[in-house]
Write a protein that holds these residues in place. Structure first.
Motif, PDB file in Angstrom:
ATOM      1  N   VAL A  88      10.144  11.750  -2.313  1.00 35.18           N
ATOM      2  CA  VAL A  88      11.037  10.927  -1.504  1.00 35.18           C
ATOM      3  C   VAL A  88      10.211   9.768  -0.968  1.00 35.18           C
ATOM      4  N   VAL A  89      10.679   8.551  -1.159  1.00 36.68           N
ATOM      5  CA  VAL A  89       9.919   7.360  -0.789  1.00 36.68           C
ATOM      6  C   VAL A  89      10.472   6.768   0.510  1.00 36.68           C
ATOM      7  N   HIS A  90       9.613   6.670   1.511  1.00 35.56           N
ATOM      8  CA  HIS A  90       9.943   6.034   2.783  1.00 35.56           C
ATOM      9  C   HIS A  90       9.320   4.638   2.756  1.00 35.56           C
ATOM     10  N   THR A  91      10.146   3.605   2.905  1.00 35.79           N
ATOM     11  CA  THR A  91       9.665   2.229   2.804  1.00 35.79           C
ATOM     12  C   THR A  91       9.616   1.576   4.180  1.00 35.79           C
ATOM     13  N   TYR A  92       8.595   0.723   4.366  1.00 35.06           N
ATOM     14  CA  TYR A  92       8.374   0.047   5.641  1.00 35.06           C
ATOM     15  C   TYR A  92       7.998  -1.414   5.386  1.00 35.06           C
ATOM     16  N   ALA A 133       0.855  -1.187   0.000  1.00 38.40           N
ATOM     17  CA  ALA A 133       0.000   0.000   0.000  1.00 38.40           C
ATOM     18  C   ALA A 133       0.889   1.234   0.000  1.00 38.40           C
ATOM     19  N   VAL A 134       0.527   2.225  -0.821  1.00 40.36           N
ATOM     20  CA  VAL A 134       1.330   3.438  -0.962  1.00 40.36           C
ATOM     21  C   VAL A 134       0.444   4.655  -0.709  1.00 40.36           C
ATOM     22  N   GLU A 135       0.919   5.553   0.144  1.00 39.74           N
ATOM     23  CA  GLU A 135       0.242   6.826   0.374  1.00 39.74           C
ATOM     24  C   GLU A 135       1.163   7.966  -0.036  1.00 39.74           C
ATOM     25  N   ILE A 136       0.632   8.889  -0.838  1.00 38.66           N
ATOM     26  CA  ILE A 136       1.371  10.088  -1.225  1.00 38.66           C
ATOM     27  C   ILE A 136       0.851  11.226  -0.355  1.00 38.66           C
ATOM     28  N   VAL A 137       1.699  11.747   0.494  1.00 39.51           N
ATOM     29  CA  VAL A 137       1.279  12.727   1.495  1.00 39.51           C
ATOM     30  C   VAL A 137       0.930  14.058   0.831  1.00 39.51           C
ATOM     31  N   SER A 138      -0.234  14.579   1.189  1.00 39.52           N
ATOM     32  CA  SER A 138      -0.624  15.910   0.745  1.00 39.52           C
ATOM     33  C   SER A 138      -0.969  16.743   1.975  1.00 39.52           C
ATOM     34  N   VAL A 158       5.116   8.453   0.493  1.00 40.19           N
ATOM     35  CA  VAL A 158       5.820   9.345  -0.431  1.00 40.19           C
ATOM     36  C   VAL A 158       5.661  10.778   0.052  1.00 40.19           C
ATOM     37  N   GLU A 159       6.777  11.427   0.331  1.00 44.47           N
ATOM     38  CA  GLU A 159       6.785  12.823   0.763  1.00 44.47           C
ATOM     39  C   GLU A 159       7.312  13.710  -0.350  1.00 44.47           C
ATOM     40  N   ARG A 160       6.912  14.956  -0.319  1.00 41.36           N
ATOM     41  CA  ARG A 160       7.422  15.926  -1.288  1.00 41.36           C
ATOM     42  C   ARG A 160       8.520  16.757  -0.642  1.00 41.36           C
ATOM     43  N   GLU A 161       9.679  16.783  -1.272  1.00 39.55           N
ATOM     44  CA  GLU A 161      10.778  17.652  -0.867  1.00 39.55           C
ATOM     45  C   GLU A 161      11.117  18.545  -2.043  1.00 39.55           C
ATOM     46  N   GLY A 162      10.719  19.800  -1.960  1.00 47.80           N
ATOM     47  CA  GLY A 162      10.843  20.691  -3.111  1.00 47.80           C
ATOM     48  C   GLY A 162       9.922  20.189  -4.208  1.00 47.80           C
ATOM     49  N   ASP A 163      10.485  19.885  -5.365  1.00 46.94           N
ATOM     50  CA  ASP A 163       9.699  19.335  -6.471  1.00 46.94           C
ATOM     51  C   ASP A 163       9.987  17.851  -6.683  1.00 46.94           C
TER      52      ASP A 163
END
Length: 203
Positions: free
Chosen positions: A158-162, A119-124, A150-155
């Motif tokens: 960045v993927v954080h895996t668990y 499962a993947v969540e893209i943070v908004s 998935v976090e946004r750093e600038g444009d």
């Protein structure tokens, strides 16, 4: 372009019938009974959470990440976007991307947690608390073995895996990936993260 706040709150007479919770509260099955005119919801602890409009960053990253995961996935796995997972009678979150080990069905509206491989969540902005805390906890409790945030750093994404720790029933961080994500599980993947979002000049 950003949306202006709503100018007024509609009166009770103007609210559609689906706005009111069923007797006994909302359940996972109730989401399938909403009319086509209703907005999309996910269900968290029995409370319907309306899905906000996506940003360009979120939309591009979700689409290209799903495509990259699908290219790497074995043929036996299916990759979906905006598909909910029924974790229980009052839990039906909707990951941005999921990978499932289950038969596809064109009429299907949800997967079961034992079918979900990733499962993947893209943070908004509006979903930050749910994506970072609430939903990962529920995915882990349901036994979904792999989770990416998935976090946004600038444009750039960045993927954080668990990965699920069987001894604690909680997720353990296995990596923070910038520029490129190279992972061996749930299946080998090498994803160029710099290609997931592209900013085109105006004009």
């Amino acid at each position: 372009m950003t949306a202006e706040p709503l100018a007024s709150t509609p009166s009770d007479e103007e609210l559609p019938e689906w706005f009111y919770p069923p007797e006994g509260g909302w359940t996972a099955d109730d989401l399938d009974r909403l009319p086509p005119s209703a907005p999309r919801f996910e269900l968290i602890d029995g409370a319907p959470v309306m899905r906000s409009p996506q940003t360009s960053f979120h939309s591009q990253v979700m689409r290209r990440l799903a495509n990259a995961v699908e290219l790497a996935a074995p043929p036996s796995l299916s990759v979906e976007t905006d598909m909910s997972v029924r974790l229980g009678d009052r839990q039906r979150p909707e990951p941005d991307v999921l990978v499932a080990d289950a038969a596809t069905d064109p009429a299907r509206t949800a997967y079961l947690p034992e079918e979900v491989v990733l499962a993947v969540e893209i943070v908004s902005e509006e979903s930050r608390e749910r994506d970072r805390k609430t939903k990962p906890l529920k995915y882990a409790e349901a036994g979904i073995r792999h989770f990416w945030r998935v976090e946004r750093e600038g444009d750039q994404p960045v993927v954080h895996t668990y990965e699920l720790d069987d001894t604690t029933g909680a997720y353990v961080a296995t990596g923070i990936h910038r520029d490129k994500a190279v992972v061996p599980v749930p299946f080998p993947m090498e994803i160029d993260l710099t290609s997931l979002y592209r900013r085109w000049p105006a004009g």
